[in-house]
Design a protein around this motif. Structure first.
Motif, PDB file in Angstrom:
ATOM      1  N   ALA A  28      29.229 -38.369  18.794  1.00 42.18           N
ATOM      2  CA  ALA A  28      30.708 -37.022  18.517  1.00 42.18           C
ATOM      3  C   ALA A  28      30.870 -36.514  19.813  1.00 42.18           C
ATOM      4  N   ILE A  29      29.414 -35.680  19.964  1.00 39.57           N
ATOM      5  CA  ILE A  29      29.312 -34.148  21.221  1.00 39.57           C
ATOM      6  C   ILE A  29      29.637 -35.293  22.730  1.00 39.57           C
ATOM      7  N   LEU A  55      20.125 -28.286  16.416  1.00 41.25           N
ATOM      8  CA  LEU A  55      20.407 -29.390  16.043  1.00 41.25           C
ATOM      9  C   LEU A  55      19.817 -29.456  14.392  1.00 41.25           C
ATOM     10  N   ARG A  56      18.693 -28.677  15.513  1.00 42.06           N
ATOM     11  CA  ARG A  56      17.506 -28.017  14.446  1.00 42.06           C
ATOM     12  C   ARG A  56      17.691 -27.331  13.178  1.00 42.06           C
ATOM     13  N   THR A  57      18.358 -25.777  13.234  1.00 44.99           N
ATOM     14  CA  THR A  57      18.873 -25.302  12.443  1.00 44.99           C
ATOM     15  C   THR A  57      20.690 -26.547  11.846  1.00 44.99           C
ATOM     16  N   ALA A  58      20.654 -27.021  12.116  1.00 44.89           N
ATOM     17  CA  ALA A  58      21.938 -27.648  11.493  1.00 44.89           C
ATOM     18  C   ALA A  58      21.337 -28.775  10.672  1.00 44.89           C
ATOM     19  N   ALA A  76      23.237 -38.455  10.151  1.00 42.63           N
ATOM     20  CA  ALA A  76      24.291 -37.104  10.840  1.00 42.63           C
ATOM     21  C   ALA A  76      24.446 -36.944  11.767  1.00 42.63           C
ATOM     22  N   LEU A 103      21.137 -27.889   1.620  1.00 39.99           N
ATOM     23  CA  LEU A 103      22.374 -28.083   0.877  1.00 39.99           C
ATOM     24  C   LEU A 103      21.993 -29.316   0.100  1.00 39.99           C
ATOM     25  N   GLN A 108      25.170 -39.463  14.472  1.00 41.24           N
ATOM     26  CA  GLN A 108      26.592 -39.236  14.607  1.00 41.24           C
ATOM     27  C   GLN A 108      27.763 -37.529  15.268  1.00 41.24           C
ATOM     28  N   THR A 109      26.628 -36.648  15.165  1.00 36.20           N
ATOM     29  CA  THR A 109      26.901 -35.704  15.838  1.00 36.20           C
ATOM     30  C   THR A 109      26.593 -35.426  17.283  1.00 36.20           C
ATOM     31  N   VAL A 163      18.081 -28.340   8.913  1.00 39.15           N
ATOM     32  CA  VAL A 163      17.467 -27.390   8.071  1.00 39.15           C
ATOM     33  C   VAL A 163      18.634 -27.224   7.280  1.00 39.15           C
ATOM     34  N   ARG A 164      19.776 -26.413   7.145  1.00 42.12           N
ATOM     35  CA  ARG A 164      21.032 -26.310   6.298  1.00 42.12           C
ATOM     36  C   ARG A 164      21.513 -27.567   5.898  1.00 42.12           C
ATOM     37  N   MET A 165      21.791 -28.601   6.582  1.00 52.41           N
ATOM     38  CA  MET A 165      21.926 -29.817   5.907  1.00 52.41           C
ATOM     39  C   MET A 165      20.693 -30.523   4.640  1.00 52.41           C
ATOM     40  N   LEU A 217      11.861 -30.195   8.335  1.00 47.84           N
ATOM     41  CA  LEU A 217      13.226 -29.856   8.302  1.00 47.84           C
ATOM     42  C   LEU A 217      13.062 -29.531   6.529  1.00 47.84           C
TER      43      LEU A 217
END
Lengths: 251, 278
Positions: free
Chosen positions: A109-110, A74-77, A102, A84, A105-106, A79-81, A56
């Motif tokens: 929520a899902i 989730l992994r892509t998210a 994070a 960023l 939470q995701t 790496v982006r997080m 990550l």
């Protein structure tokens, strides 16, 4: 007009949880444990292209079991997080805990808002300056987050694996011994007997404690063969010790 | 971080499939972080920021060498004597910048992350051509601010792991502000002193130079640029500041030891003291 049936919230949540749990339990296992040399991940994975273990960020790794498309998402998210955050602050400001939160939470929520929960279980691990500083977070489909004490297992036989890991885990063990322990755990088939695991069904990666910058490294090919043979010899010597300890005849 | 649809979830931009590019992701998630997406008042703004000057790059037998002087200027004022303008873009490629220093360094940071991000998402790195094209795309996004005087021009090069043989592995790409990509045959230079640096390289360069030799003539080209261009800094023995020199070879990118560059520069100054025109 169609008849609206009442379903209690408890029932809905129970059904969703059962659905997710059932599908995750069909998955192969992943083990992550912290040792002297870093955080070791070992997964049972027949594919050499579709990984379960990923980088990550500099000191943070990711492992998952369950549905590929969902944990890949989730992994892509993640790496982006991480990228960023590192870009807008500093590389050292990216940590495993905030990523894990994070994710929690995701996933939560899902789980509560969508008809189908994610059928995944993921691990976010951060390597620290000493083995006791390592962070291992296990996240389940409903957004629960568990801070694990130095080792964790995910997948169908996670409970049995936990037993093996709990017994053998040592923060100060070198990489080879930890790999041997992970192998023992993964090859335990639950009936007390051991399955044979070969290098082509294993995916191994490590967050190296001593390496500066990006510490994630895959152990594959020749490096994995070498690690495997030294781990096997250590497992054999370990088990023969136990036999002599218990007063067995030995070999 | 709240999501569209329902609270708590990561925003949709994070969960979207299909792109492995960090800058494309930024256009969705945080466009204000892209240098080209910030609105500027109309007019010419070249004087508000420091200018980074000369970079040279040339091919060697093992790959490429890239070097940059240490000066940044604002008009006739020297705003920095120790700025670094040559960077490793990733494990096998180098990038140097000339033009508006602040935006150039931001662009390099974004570009380094762009390559790393792709590597992490895809599990393999871009080809050298892919990296050059990606850099061109990012420059195109800056065209608006470039026309308002905040232009940045990079010089990019690296070791091509897909090359057929070693003699073709070192490659250099130059760019213009509109995002044109031009592959160079032997060497190139950018920035205010580039005309003089190129003339110097033209006389000194031979194909198949050893890396040590290539480092020497890169330092010499910067010396010649500093000789005739006031915005390019020469070797500075009083402050112990010498050019940043990096190499990209089969072993990856590496910064040439500062002491070695200093030694090369000192030898050059000594030889020029005897023969001022080289």
């Amino acid at each position: 007009m169609a008849m609206q049936f009442y379903t209690s919230p408890e029932q809905i949540m129970r059904d969703r949880a059962e659905y997710a749990r059932k599908n995750i339990s069909r998955g192969r296992n992943v083990v992550a444990l912290s040792c002297a040399d870093g955080v070791l991940f070992v997964a049972e994975n027949v594919s050499s292209a579709l990984h379960k273990l990923y980088e990550l960020y500099d000191r943070i790794g990711f492992a998952a079991v369950g549905r590929y498309n969902e944990f890949e998402n989730l992994r892509t998210a993640g790496v982006r997080m991480a990228d960023l955050r590192g870009y807008s602050y500093d590389r050292r400001d990216v940590n495993a805990a905030s990523l894990a939160k994070a994710y929690a939470q995701t996933l939560g929520a899902i789980f509560s808002e969508q008809t189908k929960p994610f059928e995944v279980e993921i691990c976010v691990a951060g390597v620290g300056t000493s083995p006791q500083d390592d962070e291992l977070y296990r996240l389940t489909f409903d957004g629960s987050i568990n801070d694990e004490p130095g080792y964790l297992a995910m997948g169908g036989q996670a409970d049995q694996l936990f037993g093996v890991l709990e017994e053998g885990h040592d923060f100060d063990a070198p990489l080879v011994d930890s790999f041997a322990l992970a192998l023992r755990a993964l090859s335990n088939d639950g009936n007390g007997s051991q399955r044979e695991l070969t290098t082509d069904v294993l995916e191994v990666a490590v967050l190296e404690r001593s390496r500066p910058g990006r510490s994630f490294r895959r152990i594959q090919g020749l490096a994995l063969e070498t690690l495997m043979s030294s781990a096997e010899s250590s497992n054999e010597s370990g088990s023969s010790d136990e036999e002599s300890d218990s007063g067995g005849s030995g070999s | 971080m709240t999501g569209e649809g329902f609270p708590g979830k990561l925003p949709n931009a994070f969960m979207t499939a299909g792109t492995s590019s960090f800058s494309e992701f930024l256009t969705q998630a945080a466009p204000e972080l892209l240098p080209g997406r910030r609105p500027l008042p109309p007019g010419e703004h070249a004087e508000i920021s420091a200018h980074a000057t000369t970079i040279v790059s040339l091919k060697s037998a093992e790959g490429i060498v890239m070097a940059g002087d240490r000066r940044a200027t604002m008009g006739n004022y020297i705003s920095s004597r120790d700025i670094e303008k040559v960077f490793a873009a990733d494990g096998y490629s180098l990038i140097g910048i000339a033009g508006t220093a602040g935006i150039g360094i931001e662009l390099v940071k974004l570009y380094q992350l762009e390559l790393e991000h792709y590597e992490k998402i895809e599990g393999s790195s871009l080809t050298l051509d892919g990296k050059a094209n990606r850099l061109a795309t990012m420059l195109r996004g800056n065209l608006g601010i470039a026309l308002q005087g905040l232009a940045v021009v990079p010089l990019f090069g690296g070791f091509d792991n897909d090359a057929e043989d070693l003699s073709r592995a070192g490659r250099i790409f130059s760019f213009d502000v509109v995002g044109g990509v031009y592959e160079e045959r032997d060497f190139d230079s950018i920035g205010s002193g580039s005309i003089f640096a190129k003339s110097s390289l033209k006389k000194r360069y031979r194909r198949g130079l050893e890396t040590d030799e290539a480092v020497k003539i890169a330092v010499e080209a910067l010396y010649d640029a500093a000789d005739d261009d006031s915005a390019t800094g020469g070797p500075d023995p009083t402050r112990d500041l010498y050019p940043v020199v990096m190499t990209a070879t089969a072993e990856g990118t590496e910064r040439v030891d500062e002491e070695r560059v200093a030694e090369t520069a000192r030898e050059l100054v000594a030889s020029r003291s005897e023969q001022p025109y080289g």
